[in-house]
Scaffold this active site. Structure first.
Site, short mmCIF file in Angstrom:
data_model
loop_
_atom_site.label_atom_id
_atom_site.label_comp_id
_atom_site.label_asym_id
_atom_site.label_seq_id
_atom_site.Cartn_x
_atom_site.Cartn_y
_atom_site.Cartn_z
N SER A 140 0.83 -1.21 0.00
CA SER A 140 0.00 0.00 0.00
C SER A 140 0.87 1.26 0.00
O SER A 140 1.64 1.47 -0.93
CB SER A 140 -0.96 -0.05 1.20
OG SER A 140 -2.00 0.87 1.07
N ASP B 198 -9.73 -5.24 -4.52
CA ASP B 198 -9.14 -4.27 -3.59
C ASP B 198 -10.04 -3.04 -3.55
O ASP B 198 -10.15 -2.30 -4.53
CB ASP B 198 -7.73 -3.89 -4.06
CG ASP B 198 -6.95 -3.10 -3.03
OD1 ASP B 198 -7.56 -2.26 -2.34
OD2 ASP B 198 -5.73 -3.30 -2.94
N HIS C 149 -7.57 -5.77 -0.17
CA HIS C 149 -6.38 -4.94 0.02
C HIS C 149 -5.41 -5.58 1.01
O HIS C 149 -4.20 -5.58 0.80
CB HIS C 149 -6.80 -3.55 0.51
CG HIS C 149 -5.68 -2.57 0.60
ND1 HIS C 149 -5.00 -2.13 -0.52
CD2 HIS C 149 -5.13 -1.93 1.67
CE1 HIS C 149 -4.07 -1.26 -0.14
NE2 HIS C 149 -4.12 -1.13 1.17
#
Length: 278
Positions: free
Chosen positions: A97, A229, A258
């Site tokens: 991320s 996601d 995610h």
């Protein structure tokens, strides 16, 4: 606790496990978490004989809570300071991320110029740019990120329960197997960090254009992303990033969320190992 102090006086916490002469893997965590989010990967690769390193980003986890410097340039410089302190070379850098953005900037600005990086992995990562702009029409509108800021400033503790309970791990999907411990661990990690760092970090992960970082990277780079996601949509991130990388490869995971490094570590870890050992 093991820490280093950066050139601008920030104390950064890090973990360094395994044989010091083994091939190093350095992990870069996502917002608003800490190096603890890599437990499943660090223990896995430690068992395979690797040296595993992870740090808490400034203002996150056990690192110092300062007012300024919550941007991708400082994130990358702090990572470089840890790398240099530990004298890591031929390392594999893996970022999740926001940590994927940190990896991209670190590798482009520090790692490759210093000859310290062997490979890179971007997992559910934010590059090249999350924000919708004229040149990035597939991005998310600024209102999405303003909403995150409003929720954080209004009641950070509740916000940090709602996010992992819902979209982060896909626990809001029909039939999802909700893991309460995972939710609580996300909340624990988030609440250890500083509200100012987390607030400013929203701008860092959403508005930083990393197109040039990706173009500058030449080492083999694996891009991993789940196609469900809900935090960093795949079309505006991974599928664009792999086109910008000189030596990139994309692997997608149908239905994965995610936070797939946690929910699907049994699938992701062997894929990471195959890339690193290959």
């Amino acid at each position: 606790m093991p820490t280093i102090t950066t050139k601008d006086g920030v104390e950064i916490f890090f973990k360094d496990w395994g044989p010091k002469d083994a091939k190093p893997i350095m992990f870069h965590h996502g917002w608003p978490l800490s190096s603890d989010d890599w437990d499943a990967q660090m223990l896995f690769f430690l068992s395979k004989g690797y040296r595993v390193v992870a740090h808490d980003r400034r203002g996150h986890g056990r690192s110092a809570q300062m007012s300024e410097g919550h941007d991708m340039d400082h994130y990358a410089a702090d990572a470089a300071a840890v790398v240099e302190h530990l004298a890591l070379r031929n390392a594999v850098h893996i970022g999740h991320s926001t940590g994927g953005g940190e990896v991209a900037r670190y590798v482009a600005r520090f790692g490759e110029p210093q000859g310290r990086v062997a490979k890179a992995v971007l997992v559910s990562a934010v590059p090249p740019l999350m924000l919708k702009t004229e040149s990035n029409p597939g991005g998310l509108p600024i209102e999405v990120f303003d909403g995150l800021r409003e929720a954080l400033a209004g009641n950070r503790a509740q916000f940090f329960l709602d996010l992992p309970t819902g979209p982060f791990y896909g626990f809001n999907r029909p039939g999802a197997s909700v893991q309460q411990g995972v939710i609580q661990n996300w909340w624990r990690q988030g609440m250890i960090g500083g509200a100012k760092a987390h607030y400013d970090g929203i701008k860092a992960f959403s508005e930083t254009d990393q197109t040039e970082d990706l173009k500058a990277i030449t080492v083999p780079t694996l891009v991993l992303h789940g196609d469900d996601d809900q935090i960093v949509p795949i079309d505006a991130s991974a599928r664009l990033s792999v086109k910008l990388l000189k030596n990139g490869r994309l692997k997608t995971y149908p239905g994965f969320p995610h936070g797939m490094l946690t929910t699907h570590a049994d699938v992701i870890n062997p894929d990471l190992l195959a890339f690193i050992a290959g």
